[in-house]
Motif scaffolding. Structure first.
Motif, mmCIF file in Angstrom:
data_model
loop_
_atom_site.group_PDB
_atom_site.id
_atom_site.type_symbol
_atom_site.label_atom_id
_atom_site.label_comp_id
_atom_site.label_asym_id
_atom_site.label_seq_id
_atom_site.Cartn_x
_atom_site.Cartn_y
_atom_site.Cartn_z
ATOM 1 N N LEU A 125 -12.006 -6.640 -3.196
ATOM 2 C CA LEU A 125 -10.826 -6.982 -3.985
ATOM 3 C C LEU A 125 -11.010 -8.347 -4.624
ATOM 4 C CD1 LEU A 125 -7.952 -5.930 -1.541
ATOM 5 C CD2 LEU A 125 -9.028 -4.562 -3.339
ATOM 6 N N VAL A 126 -10.681 -8.447 -5.917
ATOM 7 C CA VAL A 126 -10.772 -9.745 -6.593
ATOM 8 C C VAL A 126 -9.462 -10.517 -6.498
ATOM 9 C CG1 VAL A 126 -12.543 -8.921 -8.181
ATOM 10 C CG2 VAL A 126 -10.127 -8.846 -8.873
ATOM 11 N N ASP A 127 -8.398 -9.843 -6.091
ATOM 12 C CA ASP A 127 -7.102 -10.487 -5.882
ATOM 13 C C ASP A 127 -6.254 -9.547 -5.029
ATOM 14 O OD1 ASP A 127 -5.797 -8.549 -7.617
ATOM 15 O OD2 ASP A 127 -6.454 -9.738 -9.340
ATOM 16 N N GLY A 128 -5.001 -9.936 -4.779
ATOM 17 C CA GLY A 128 -4.122 -9.113 -3.960
ATOM 18 C C GLY A 128 -3.006 -8.471 -4.755
ATOM 19 N N GLN A 129 -3.187 -8.311 -6.067
ATOM 20 C CA GLN A 129 -2.148 -7.754 -6.922
ATOM 21 C C GLN A 129 -1.917 -6.263 -6.636
ATOM 22 O OE1 GLN A 129 -0.332 -9.510 -9.003
ATOM 23 N NE2 GLN A 129 -1.506 -11.360 -9.452
ATOM 24 N N VAL A 130 -0.694 -5.796 -6.911
ATOM 25 C CA VAL A 130 -0.324 -4.400 -6.692
ATOM 26 C C VAL A 130 -1.301 -3.447 -7.372
ATOM 27 C CG1 VAL A 130 1.385 -2.657 -7.349
ATOM 28 C CG2 VAL A 130 2.132 -4.764 -6.254
ATOM 29 N N ASP A 131 -1.665 -3.751 -8.635
ATOM 30 C CA ASP A 131 -2.503 -2.810 -9.376
ATOM 31 C C ASP A 131 -3.955 -2.834 -8.928
ATOM 32 O OD1 ASP A 131 -2.497 -5.399 -10.550
ATOM 33 O OD2 ASP A 131 -3.326 -4.633 -12.404
ATOM 34 N N HIS A 132 -4.319 -3.737 -8.031
ATOM 35 C CA HIS A 132 -5.680 -3.780 -7.516
ATOM 36 C C HIS A 132 -5.782 -3.455 -6.030
ATOM 37 C CE1 HIS A 132 -7.181 -6.562 -10.985
ATOM 38 N NE2 HIS A 132 -7.275 -5.282 -11.288
ATOM 39 N N ALA A 133 -4.658 -3.319 -5.340
ATOM 40 C CA ALA A 133 -4.722 -3.187 -3.881
ATOM 41 C C ALA A 133 -4.027 -1.963 -3.305
ATOM 42 C CB ALA A 133 -4.138 -4.443 -3.226
ATOM 43 N N THR A 134 -2.988 -1.441 -3.954
ATOM 44 C CA THR A 134 -2.206 -0.390 -3.309
ATOM 45 C C THR A 134 -2.967 0.929 -3.175
ATOM 46 O OG1 THR A 134 -1.148 0.020 -5.455
ATOM 47 C CG2 THR A 134 0.057 -1.313 -3.874
ATOM 48 N N GLY A 135 -4.036 1.106 -3.931
ATOM 49 C CA GLY A 135 -4.864 2.302 -3.759
ATOM 50 C C GLY A 135 -5.579 2.354 -2.417
ATOM 51 N N LEU A 136 -5.609 1.221 -1.689
ATOM 52 C CA LEU A 136 -6.198 1.227 -0.344
ATOM 53 C C LEU A 136 -5.542 2.284 0.536
ATOM 54 C CD1 LEU A 136 -6.453 -2.609 0.380
ATOM 55 C CD2 LEU A 136 -8.348 -1.058 -0.136
ATOM 56 N N LEU A 137 -4.244 2.498 0.329
ATOM 57 C CA LEU A 137 -3.536 3.486 1.152
ATOM 58 C C LEU A 137 -4.049 4.901 0.913
ATOM 59 C CD1 LEU A 137 0.126 2.159 0.836
ATOM 60 C CD2 LEU A 137 -1.483 1.819 2.726
ATOM 61 N N MET A 138 -4.646 5.144 -0.249
ATOM 62 C CA MET A 138 -5.176 6.470 -0.559
ATOM 63 C C MET A 138 -6.475 6.755 0.186
ATOM 64 S SD MET A 138 -2.846 7.611 -2.531
ATOM 65 C CE MET A 138 -1.745 6.583 -1.551
ATOM 66 N N LEU B 35 -0.271 -4.121 3.491
ATOM 67 C CA LEU B 35 -1.086 -2.904 3.418
ATOM 68 C C LEU B 35 -2.094 -2.810 4.562
ATOM 69 C CD1 LEU B 35 -1.929 -2.806 -0.405
ATOM 70 C CD2 LEU B 35 -0.139 -1.549 0.796
ATOM 71 N N LEU B 36 -2.671 -3.934 4.926
ATOM 72 C CA LEU B 36 -3.693 -3.898 5.978
ATOM 73 C C LEU B 36 -3.083 -3.535 7.322
ATOM 74 C CD1 LEU B 36 -5.939 -6.953 5.004
ATOM 75 C CD2 LEU B 36 -5.847 -4.632 4.057
ATOM 76 N N ARG B 37 -1.863 -3.967 7.551
ATOM 77 C CA ARG B 37 -1.182 -3.591 8.794
ATOM 78 C C ARG B 37 -0.846 -2.108 8.792
ATOM 79 N NH1 ARG B 37 3.462 -7.925 8.657
ATOM 80 N NH2 ARG B 37 4.348 -6.570 10.268
ATOM 81 N N VAL B 38 -0.457 -1.579 7.621
ATOM 82 C CA VAL B 38 -0.171 -0.139 7.527
ATOM 83 C C VAL B 38 -1.437 0.666 7.793
ATOM 84 C CG1 VAL B 38 0.531 1.712 5.972
ATOM 85 C CG2 VAL B 38 1.785 -0.451 5.969
ATOM 86 N N LEU B 39 -2.562 0.247 7.211
ATOM 87 C CA LEU B 39 -3.819 0.973 7.415
ATOM 88 C C LEU B 39 -4.255 0.958 8.875
ATOM 89 C CD1 LEU B 39 -5.850 -0.042 4.241
ATOM 90 C CD2 LEU B 39 -5.105 2.262 4.871
ATOM 91 N N GLY B 40 -3.783 -0.039 9.633
ATOM 92 C CA GLY B 40 -4.083 -0.080 11.057
ATOM 93 C C GLY B 40 -3.541 1.118 11.818
ATOM 94 N N HIS B 41 -2.548 1.795 11.243
ATOM 95 C CA HIS B 41 -1.994 3.001 11.876
ATOM 96 C C HIS B 41 -2.767 4.253 11.470
ATOM 97 C CE1 HIS B 41 1.560 0.939 13.459
ATOM 98 N NE2 HIS B 41 1.606 0.281 12.314
ATOM 99 N N PHE B 42 -3.744 4.099 10.583
ATOM 100 C CA PHE B 42 -4.544 5.245 10.127
ATOM 101 C C PHE B 42 -6.018 4.954 10.423
ATOM 102 C CE2 PHE B 42 -0.585 5.338 7.783
ATOM 103 C CZ PHE B 42 -0.236 6.679 7.853
ATOM 104 N N CYS B 43 -6.838 4.732 9.412
ATOM 105 C CA CYS B 43 -8.269 4.518 9.640
ATOM 106 C C CYS B 43 -8.583 3.119 10.164
ATOM 107 C CB CYS B 43 -9.049 4.766 8.358
ATOM 108 S SG CYS B 43 -8.611 3.651 6.990
ATOM 109 N N GLY B 44 -7.727 2.161 9.866
ATOM 110 C CA GLY B 44 -8.017 0.779 10.217
ATOM 111 C C GLY B 44 -8.885 0.119 9.157
ATOM 112 N N VAL B 45 -9.062 -1.192 9.300
ATOM 113 C CA VAL B 45 -9.828 -1.971 8.329
ATOM 114 C C VAL B 45 -10.879 -2.811 9.045
ATOM 115 C CG1 VAL B 45 -9.700 -3.858 6.640
ATOM 116 C CG2 VAL B 45 -7.926 -2.085 6.676
#
Length: 306
Positions: free
Chosen positions: A87-100, A126-136
């Motif tokens: 990720l080059v930044d934490g903007q919505v249009d660059h990060a929310t696809g992580l959930l996919m 988002l990273l905390r949410v991913l912790g409930h799935f695949c993790g980071v």
């Protein structure tokens, strides 16, 4: 090295879902010669290798994977060519696809700076949410220009450089930037000795940054706005391009002046183009001006080989 342009538009894509400006309305009606675009992301893979790095996880990621079979090599019942995400930044249009990417069997290898990780743990967790799935599996990117490699992606080397731009609206650094809120990345093909500089969000070009750009074989840089007052003139915002961290293409000190000064051999491409930018209209005088200067506008599905 192959760079696959998965998405070339700024946040909201083109046409933007709720926008009826001349360009969004024209592309919907078919009265404007322009190509629809999804939100910006690229995939970089070495020559001869299937696996590579996804730079930015757009909200349109599933659509982009479907449109780019290179991301799904189908070597097993479940497979992906995405060896890591940077990720080059934490903007919505660059990060929310992580959930996919949450269905991964193993933790997602994620490369980002400490300020971006902070934003995506607290402001937009988002990273905390991913912790409930695949993790980071998070790796620290230091925005100091030091070289690093990514496991599973042979032959490529990366250098991240802190940029002057804006952190996400939910970041504690929004009005008090810190190094690492935004980075540009020099991507180097060590076997071929070729390199690309990638910076979809860029508010200012300093002499050291320009020196780095001059050494690259291609630059993919911020193409968000044509003029500094673009959004103000259209009645869509009270802020200039520079206010929100984007260097406009035109005007004194604009992106085109800098691109004109690059070595003649350097390929110049604009990415992260806002729906209001007239360069999306392929018949516009602004697009003709880019062609005259040898500057390209990135398109979804395009492959760049520096």
């Amino acid at each position: 090295m192959r760079i696959h342009i998965l998405g070339s538009a700024a946040g909201g894509g083109f046409p933007q879902w709720n926008c009826n400006c001349r360009q969004c309305d024209g592309v919907r009606r078919g009265t404007l010669r322009a190509k629809p675009r999804t939100q910006s992301a690229i995939f970089v893979a070495p020559d001869g290798g299937a696996d590579g790095v996804l730079f930015n996880a757009s909200p349109d990621l599933l659509q982009q994977i479907k449109a780019n079979p290179v991301l799904q090599p189908a070597r097993g019942v479940r497979d992906t060519a995405i060896a890591a995400v940077m990720l080059v930044d934490g903007q919505v249009d660059h990060a929310t696809g992580l959930l996919m990417l949450r269905e991964r069997a193993l933790p997602l290898p994620l490369w980002c700076t400490d300020p971006v990780a902070e934003d995506l743990t607290q402001g937009l967790p988002l990273l905390r949410v991913l912790g409930h799935f695949c993790g980071v599996e998070r790796h620290v990117v230091e925005p100091d220009g030091r070289a690093f490699t990514i496991p599973g992606v042979a032959g490529l080397q990366f250098r991240a450089i802190a940029l002057a731009s804006k952190a996400a609206p939910y970041s504690p650094h929004r009005d008090a930037p810190v190094p690492g809120d935004n980075v540009g990345v020099l991507i180097e093909d060590t076997a071929r000795g070729r390199s690309v500089f990638y910076a979809p969000g860029l508010g200012e070009i300093t002499p050291p940054l320009f020196d780095l750009m001059c050494g690259a074989d291609a630059v993919l840089v911020d193409g968000t706005f044509w003029t500094d007052d673009e959004m103000i003139r259209l009645g869509l915002s009270k802020k200039t391009a520079r206010d929100i961290g984007h260097l406009p293409q035109s005007g004194p000190g604009g992106m085109l002046e800098w691109l004109d000064r690059l070595p003649a051999r350097t390929r110049r491409l604009l990415i992260h183009v806002n729906n209001t930018n007239p360069i999306l209209d392929e018949d516009s005088p602004e697009r003709a001006e880019l062609a005259r200067r040898g500057v390209e506008v990135c398109e979804d599905g395009q492959t760049v080989e520096p």
